[in-house]
Design an enzyme around this catalytic site. Structure first.
Site, short mmCIF file in Angstrom:
data_model
loop_
_atom_site.label_atom_id
_atom_site.label_comp_id
_atom_site.label_asym_id
_atom_site.label_seq_id
_atom_site.Cartn_x
_atom_site.Cartn_y
_atom_site.Cartn_z
N GLN A 52 0.81 -1.23 0.00
CA GLN A 52 0.00 0.00 0.00
C GLN A 52 0.84 1.26 0.00
OE1 GLN A 52 -1.07 0.97 4.45
NE2 GLN A 52 -1.83 -1.07 3.99
N HIS A 109 0.09 5.80 0.77
CA HIS A 109 -0.87 6.81 1.20
C HIS A 109 -0.65 8.09 0.39
CE1 HIS A 109 -1.62 3.99 4.35
NE2 HIS A 109 -0.35 4.01 4.69
N GLU A 131 2.77 8.08 8.39
CA GLU A 131 2.72 7.17 9.54
C GLU A 131 4.11 6.75 9.99
OE1 GLU A 131 -0.06 4.25 8.09
OE2 GLU A 131 1.47 3.06 7.10
N HIS A 154 4.69 0.39 0.67
CA HIS A 154 5.16 -0.41 1.81
C HIS A 154 4.22 -1.56 2.13
CE1 HIS A 154 2.55 2.78 3.41
NE2 HIS A 154 2.21 1.93 4.37
N ARG A 210 -4.23 0.46 -2.37
CA ARG A 210 -3.62 -0.87 -2.30
C ARG A 210 -3.28 -1.41 -3.68
NH1 ARG A 210 -8.06 -0.98 0.80
NH2 ARG A 210 -7.70 -0.69 3.03
ZN LIG Z 1 0.47 2.24 5.57
#
Ligand SMILES: [Zn+2]
Length: 405
Positions: free
Chosen positions: A96, A98, A133, A264, A283
């Site tokens: 995935q 972001h 994140e 990642h 994804r």
């Molecule tokens: Zn992630």
């Protein structure tokens, strides 16, 4: 300060032992436990305990954002801007990335305009926010993150000695940069099923041969991971794409930061994770969930990077800090020794204090709160002078607060 009860999330990739053990519950748990959320995310807010009553942190903050968040209330629209989790992965998570804030805004607007329901599994953008994140390992934590230096990837592809990979290795060797990576990733992730059905078994055979061969085996973790991914997600093009990513192992206490566009996949391990309060995930495979390859390709950053590891730095107050560019959060860690004096948790509020080992007593004025491992507390903006003391042995605390811009 108030005790905060996290929201337990069960996903198939979770662990029946890691979270239960951390929180001192019997093992194995009835379901695989993947995440324990401490935050005010509308999908699953944590709950504050006040005089025996339980209130959602989302409502509690919304009631008086100024009191709970202080100056951060204005900056982040009266909402807690981050989500803190304990994450326990027994199986690999999806491949995935972001979006950036601009990409998230455009994507969210587009899906609203084209009337994809907010709760539809086909939805990519559930809000208009980016989702940087950071994960900090509590034990060994394994992951794939960011595109590896293409020269090394060419070496890996050749080391596997798979005929079907030859032309791809040549392609990347001829253009060992972000454009070459984009071409190769796009080709692999969109391979017709009948081509994949021939190539993937060849690659897996190559990995098995490589692992059982003699001599220097520098790509052992990469070959093993390829076999593990193929076992969990047979026939998935993400298994090939994963060959292009950095394979890394975090030791306890080390962090991994994932900026917008970084491709990642977490592989396994237990960690504390903090992210901007967003649910935007694109994804590319290795999941039964919604995959949107064209949209993923639009947000991916193909620039090769070194391992995006974040090492903790002394913060000058007895804690260590995990420095990231995200304005929504800052994460610090306190390792308290047995019998130590009270340690001031400077700038703990507004935010969340989470105990990850041992037990601690938090003190604020006349009030006290004991946290055993796996437990957390909500600290209001006004509660600036919290102190902590380890009880019965060493203890570890994470302090998640709003970032300083
Ligand atoms: Zn992630």
């Amino acid at each position: 300060m108030h005790e905060l009860v996290g929201a337990l999330r069960s996903y198939a990739w979770g662990s029946r032992t890691a979270l239960a053990q951390l929180c001192g519950r019997p093992v194995p748990s009835a379901h695989p436990e993947a995440e324990l959320w401490f935050g005010a995310h509308p999908a699953d807010p944590a709950h504050v305990l006040i005089d025996g009553d339980s209130r959602s942190l989302l409502d509690f903050v919304a009631d008086d954002p100024q009191r709970e968040l202080g100056p951060a209330a204005g900056e982040f629209g009266g909402k807690l801007p981050f989500l803190l989790k304990i994450l326990a992965a027994e199986e690999p998570l999806s491949l995935q990335a972001h979006p950036s804030t601009a990409q998230a805004r455009a994507g969210f607007e587009w899906e609203n305009r084209t009337k994809v329901p907010l709760d539809s599994p086909m939805r990519n953008y559930r809000d208009d926010n980016h989702k940087p994140e950071l994960v900090v390992a509590l034990d060994r934590f394994e992951a794939l993150a960011g595109f590896r230096d293409p020269h090394r990837t060419v070496e890996l592809l050749r080391a596997l000695q798979v005929d079907g990979l030859g032309s791809f290795a040549d392609l990347l060797a001829a253009q060992p940069d972000s454009d070459g990576l984009r071409t190769l990733f796009t080709t692999w992730i969109t391979l017709p099923q009948h081509v994949l059905a021939t190539l993937l078994p060849e690659v897996l055979d190559g990995c098995v041969r490589y692992l059982s061969g003699k001599g220097k085996r520098e790509f052992t973790p990469e070959a093993r991971t390829t076999l593990e991914l193929a076992e969990a997600y047979p026939g998935d093009a993400g298994v090939l794409a994963a060959l292009l990513l950095n394979r890394l192992t975090l030791e306890p206490g080390q962090g991994l930061f994932l900026a917008a566009g970084n491709l990642h996949a977490y592989l396994r391990g237990l960690g504390v994770e903090i992210m901007a309060n967003s649910d935007n995930v694109l994804r590319g495979g290795l999941t039964p969930k919604h995959v949107d390859v064209p949209e993923l390709l639009r947000v991916l950053d193909f620039e090769p990077i070194d391992l995006p590891v974040v090492l903790p730095e002394p913060a000058g107050d007895g804690s260590v800090r995990y420095r990231t560019p995200a304005p929504e959060f800052e994460l610090r860690r306190f390792d308290l020794t047995e019998g130590s004096a009270q340690v001031p948790l400077t700038a703990a509020g507004p935010g969340i204090v989470l105990c990850t080992s041992g037990s601690v007593r938090l003190l604020h004025g006349e009030s006290e709160l004991t946290l055993h491992r796996g437990a957390a507390a909500w600290i209001s903006a006004a509660d600036s002078d919290i102190r902590a003391r380890a009880l019965d042995g060493p203890a570890q605390l994470f302090c998640a607060c709003v970032g300083k811009v």
